[in-house]
Write a protein that holds these residues in place. Structure first.
Motif, mmCIF file in Angstrom:
data_model
loop_
_atom_site.group_PDB
_atom_site.id
_atom_site.type_symbol
_atom_site.label_atom_id
_atom_site.label_comp_id
_atom_site.label_asym_id
_atom_site.label_seq_id
_atom_site.Cartn_x
_atom_site.Cartn_y
_atom_site.Cartn_z
ATOM 1 N N GLN A 725 9.118 61.377 31.009
ATOM 2 C CA GLN A 725 10.395 60.718 30.681
ATOM 3 C C GLN A 725 10.383 59.251 31.094
ATOM 4 O OE1 GLN A 725 14.279 62.431 31.139
ATOM 5 N NE2 GLN A 725 13.385 64.447 31.645
ATOM 6 N N ALA A 726 9.737 58.956 32.210
ATOM 7 C CA ALA A 726 9.648 57.573 32.660
ATOM 8 C C ALA A 726 8.984 56.706 31.585
ATOM 9 C CB ALA A 726 8.894 57.486 33.965
ATOM 10 N N ALA A 727 7.900 57.242 30.977
ATOM 11 C CA ALA A 727 7.202 56.493 29.931
ATOM 12 C C ALA A 727 8.151 56.196 28.765
ATOM 13 C CB ALA A 727 5.978 57.284 29.443
ATOM 14 N N GLU A 728 8.988 57.168 28.405
ATOM 15 C CA GLU A 728 9.924 56.961 27.298
ATOM 16 C C GLU A 728 10.909 55.822 27.615
ATOM 17 O OE1 GLU A 728 11.874 60.581 26.364
ATOM 18 O OE2 GLU A 728 10.008 61.699 25.969
ATOM 19 N N TRP A 729 11.416 55.813 28.838
ATOM 20 C CA TRP A 729 12.379 54.777 29.215
ATOM 21 C C TRP A 729 11.730 53.400 29.322
ATOM 22 C CZ3 TRP A 729 17.410 54.898 28.804
ATOM 23 C CH2 TRP A 729 18.051 56.126 28.729
ATOM 24 N N PHE A 730 10.456 53.383 29.796
ATOM 25 C CA PHE A 730 9.762 52.092 29.831
ATOM 26 C C PHE A 730 9.534 51.553 28.417
ATOM 27 C CE2 PHE A 730 8.088 53.412 34.172
ATOM 28 C CZ PHE A 730 8.877 52.500 34.853
ATOM 29 N N LYS A 732 11.566 52.173 25.909
ATOM 30 C CA LYS A 732 12.882 51.662 25.493
ATOM 31 C C LYS A 732 13.138 50.275 26.093
ATOM 32 C CE LYS A 732 15.095 56.200 24.958
ATOM 33 N NZ LYS A 732 16.140 57.113 25.450
ATOM 34 N N ALA A 733 12.720 50.117 27.340
ATOM 35 C CA ALA A 733 12.881 48.807 27.980
ATOM 36 C C ALA A 733 12.104 47.737 27.225
ATOM 37 C CB ALA A 733 12.429 48.862 29.436
ATOM 38 N N ALA A 734 10.864 48.065 26.832
ATOM 39 C CA ALA A 734 10.034 47.102 26.113
ATOM 40 C C ALA A 734 10.662 46.722 24.779
ATOM 41 C CB ALA A 734 8.628 47.680 25.902
#
Length: 883
Positions: A725-730, A732-734
């Protein structure tokens, strides 16, 4: 100002709309108003134009000339019918018939003078008398000799030469030969006294006439003359009594009585009553000149115009115009008529009236005013081109009155200015200034020229015009304003230092002027904008010292604050803010000063003051948006002080107090970051991030805040080992974060998460992302080292030791090169990369190379240098390598 009613006083011209005082009309009222007895008395005030004493003289008596003169007989009939112009023509023919024979020639001269006087044509009467004096040696007939003396005196009275008239009348009073002449001479003498405003003598003369001639048919006329005298003497009671006596003789409704009552009512200010009286006799008014009717109607018309009774004035003027005895008086009536029409917005009618005046009397003295009013009317009817033509012609005509030329120049300039042709308008105003008018008007025109030049953007020329007024017309009311505007336009021209000097000149020249504060502020502002900071502060300080109670004193202190901040003199800036806060608590700037003082305290590092004042500001102004800034400053301070819990609380207050504000999103993000920095704060951080997401969905918050929130959520999830999930949010941040280091960091975090998932596929994905990031040519050196190091670590895990070694050595050698040329670098990745490279070399049994890497670290002097040196020694001892 209603420009359509502007009146220009022209020397030699009657001024339209001005009520002529009764006294000033005395000579005209009293001149030759007596009538003959019997039937003449009834005819005098009949509906048609009638005869006065001059006409009736000898009409009833047998003439001493041959009645066979046909033209004389026709003239007498025309005279009796009130057709004076025809009578004059017949009498002129009669004069020719006489062939110069006396006494017929004298008789013809008398009758011709009488007709001209009744027409009101004094010039023709004077020419008639001059012709007689030139062509005749006089007559021996005493009757005609004395008649001619009488008519000479009558003409003199009409011409205003009353003293000369009195002189030649005096002998007639002693002449017993012709009693009728003696009687009329006495009455004419009373008229002459009245014409000289010698009221007491006029009264006594006419009173003596009434006593001396108790049976005279002229008694009622003499009493009417006394009515006028009483009015002139402001003895309305006596005037009323006399008028009643005449009314008993002629009847209250008689025209003579009503006309004189109108005069009495006008003198008493009873204009409504006068108008009502006018209505009772207007239908009886003659259609040609008759003295009494003319005087009463013209006086009433002028009074109505003076009190702006425009419609009533027009009604009277239309009846008055045919009665006017001279071209000048007809022209004046037309001017008054045009004024009424203009006031009533009957512009086309006014134009026709004035154009008629120009056509009928092209050389009359009223023509200049008519031309000027036509220009006003053209402008009023939106015919700007025609108006401009009129104004230009008047301005250029050197024969026109100077006042009208000046006014036309001003109006023409204003008309052009309204068309936004400012440069041309300015030049026209300059033309008006160059006319030989007084200094006040010259200054006024030049001020307008300066204003127009400024509107044209020619500030340098405007300043020069203003300077001209201030220097050359210092005694006018414009001078002070011109000096101040000179300085202001110098500012707009960019001549700031010069502007400051002119402001100083104003201060010196007009030390008592009410605009002195404005000049001080202007000087200070010009010096500020000229980067004369210290001088500007000095001027602002003097302003505050001189005008401490002025409403702009707090603003001056605020300017001192801003300049001091720009100079880096924070202590001086703080003193200025302190004065606003303490001395001007009611000022609109008080809150801002308080706000800046908190900020400045943080900048100066006076954290105790900053925190104390910041908390107080929030307590006092919690409802103001500025409080959000102060809370953010306080929270940032607690972060920097290492107190994330206190920081989180302050950030939360921002979000609570200003839920719809853009800063609420930033505060929620910062609160989540502060919560995450605390032990066991990850769950609070996630809750705060959820609030941030909801806030952004409802109110928006900006891509940056949304991106940073996603980044932080990724960090929280990563800390909880939820790498997927962290990868998904990162990611989204990008997507939200703009191009730059933070965007690169977010994508790097995506790679980190894939690497942390520790599968062959995820590690390969991480390597791919790291390699793609390193292809960017815009990465800063520190970020490049970070990604290079993480790629190296990923390659180690995928078994690509050689490639990883090259990446670690690249970091080590780059750091070494940079430090040798004096570039300060963060040593963290240098040390980590060196240890990783040395470990790979040991695994490859390249012990000497590994030792050399550790020795590079040792020689760098970084905090881990000693440990690196020991590892190098261990390797060399263990493997027998020479140090």
């Amino acid at each position: 100002m209603n420009r359509l009613r502007i009146k220009i006083k022209v020397p030699g011209c009657s001024t339209a709309g001005v009520v002529v005082r009764l006294v000033s009309l005395a000579a005209a009222w009293f001149g030759l108003l007596v009538v003959a007895p019997e039937t003449a008395a009834q005819r005098q005030f009949s509906p048609r134009p009638t005869l006065t004493a001059e006409e009736e003289l000898s009409l009833e008596a047998a003439p001493r000339v041959d009645l066979g003169y046909e033209h004389r007989q026709k003239g007498m009939r025309a005279l009796g019918d009130g057709i004076y112009s025809s009578a004059a023509r017949f009498f002129a023919a009669y004069r020719e018939q006489t062939g110069g024979n006396e006494p017929d020639f004298t008789d013809a001269t008398i009758l011709l003078m009488r007709a001209h006087l009744l027409r009101g044509d004094l010039a023709a009467a004077r020419r008639t008398l001059a012709y007689y004096d030139r062509e005749s040696e006089g007559t021996e007939d005493q009757y005609y000799r004395r008649n001619l003396i009488y008519w000479r005196a009558a003409l003199l009275v009409r011409e205003g030469e009353t003293e000369q008239a009195l002189t030649i009348l005096a002998p007639l009073l002693e002449d017993e030969l012709f009693p009728e002449l003696q009687e009329q001479a006495r009455l004419l003498m009373g008229d002459a006294y009245a014409g000289s405003a010698r009221w007491q003598e006029a009264w006594e003369t006419i009173d003596e006439f009434l006593e001396k001639y108790p049976e005279s048919g002229f008694r009622y006329q003499a009493k009417l003359n006394l009515v006028k005298i009483a009015v002139a003497l402001e003895n309305e009671e006596e005037a009323e009594k006399l008028l009643q006596q005449v009314g008993e003789q002629l009847g209250e409704d008689a025209s003579a009585v009503v006309l004189h009552r109108i005069l009495l009512q006008l003198a008493g200010g009873e204009i409504d009553q006068a108008m009502a009286s006018f209505q009772t006799v207007v239908d009886e008014a003659p259609v040609a000149y008759e003295r009494t009717w003319w005087l009463v109607f013209s006086q009433l018309a002028r009074k109505l115009v003076a009190v702006e009774r425009w419609e009533a004035g027009l009604q009277v003027l239309r009846k008055t115009r045919p009665l006017a005895p001279t071209s000048g008086e007809r022209a004046e009536i037309m001017i008054l008529q045009a004024e009424c029409e203009m006031a009533l917005e009957w512009n086309q009618e006014a134009i026709l009236t004035l154009e008629g005046l120009l056509e009928k009397f092209p050389d009359h003295e009223e023509v200049p005013q008519a031309r000027f009013r036509l220009a006003l009317l053209a402008e009023k009817t939106n015919n700007s081109e025609r108006a401009a033509e009129y104004y230009r012609n008047i301005l250029d005509d050197q024969e026109m009155p100077l006042d009208l030329r000046y006014q036309s120049g001003i109006y023409l300039g204003t008309l052009i200015r309204q068309e936004e042709n400012y440069a041309t308008a300015s030049s026209v105003y300059v033309e008006a200034c160059r006319l030989p008018v007084d200094d006040a008007r010259k200054a006024g025109a030049m001020m307008l020229a300066a204003e127009a030049a400024a509107l044209a953007g020619n500030y340098a020329e405007a300043a020069t015009f203003y300077q001209s007024v201030a220097d050359n017309y210092a005694d006018t009311d414009y001078a002070a304003d011109a000096r101040l505007r000179q300085a202001q336009t110098r500012v707009r021209a960019g001549r700031l230092v010069n502007a400051a000097a002119v402001f100083a000149q104003f201060i010196e020249e007009y030390s008592q002027d009410e605009r002195l504060p404005e000049a001080w502020l202007g000087k200070a502002g010009a010096l500020r904008d000229a980067d004369r900071g210290e001088e500007s502060i000095g001027a602002y300080e003097k302003f505050v010292a001189h005008f401490k109670e002025h409403e702009k004193a707090p603003g001056a202190l605020m300017e001192i604050y801003r300049i001091a901040v720009a100079q880096g003199n924070m202590n001086r800036a703080m003193r200025a803010l302190n004065r606003i806060c303490t001395e001007y608590p009611e000022s609109d700037l008080h809150t801002n000063a308080y706000y800046y003082r908190v900020h400045l305290a943080f900048q100066l590092g006076d954290y105790d003051l900053a925190v104390t004042e910041g908390e107080r500001f929030v307590g006092d102004y919690e409802q103001l948006p500025l409080a959000a800034d102060v809370l953010l400053w306080l929270a940032d301070h607690y972060v920097n002080r290492g107190d994330p819990a206190r920081a989180e609380a302050e950030y939360r207050r921002v979000a609570l107090l200003f839920p719809g504000d853009a800063r609420a999103a930033q505060a929620l993000y910062e609160a989540a970051s502060a919560a995450f920095a605390q032990e066991n704060g990850a769950d609070r951080a996630l809750r705060l991030l959820n609030r941030l997401q909801a806030h952004c969905e409802e109110h928006g918050g900006g891509e940056m805040v949304i991106g940073r929130g996603a980044f932080l959520r990724g960090d929280v999830l990563a800390a909880n080992h939820d790498f997927s999930q962290a990868a998904e949010w990162f990611e989204k941040a990008a997507q939200k974060l703009p191009e730059g280091d933070l965007n690169v960091a977010a994508r790097g975090r995506v790679a980190d998460m894939y690497f942390a998932l520790d599968t062959e596929q995820s590690r390969a994905r991480a390597v791919e992302i790291y390699r793609r990031l390193l292809q960017s040519e815009t990465l800063n050196p520190d970020l490049r080292e970070n990604i290079t190091y993480r790629l190296g670590k990923a390659l180690v895990e995928t078994g690509e030791q050689a490639q990883a070694l090259d990446l670690f050595l690249d970091i080590v050698f780059t750091y070494d090169m940079h430090t040798r040329v004096g570039r300060v670098r963060d040593w963290y990745y240098f040390a980590r990369a060196a240890y990783e490279a040395a470990r790979i070399l040991v695994d490859k049994r390249q012990f000497d190379a590994a030792a050399r890497i550790y020795e590079r670290v040792y020689q760098s002097g970084i905090p881990t240098a000693e440990e690196a040196g020991l590892r190098a020694q261990e390797i060399r001892r263990a493997h027998g390598l020479q140090e």
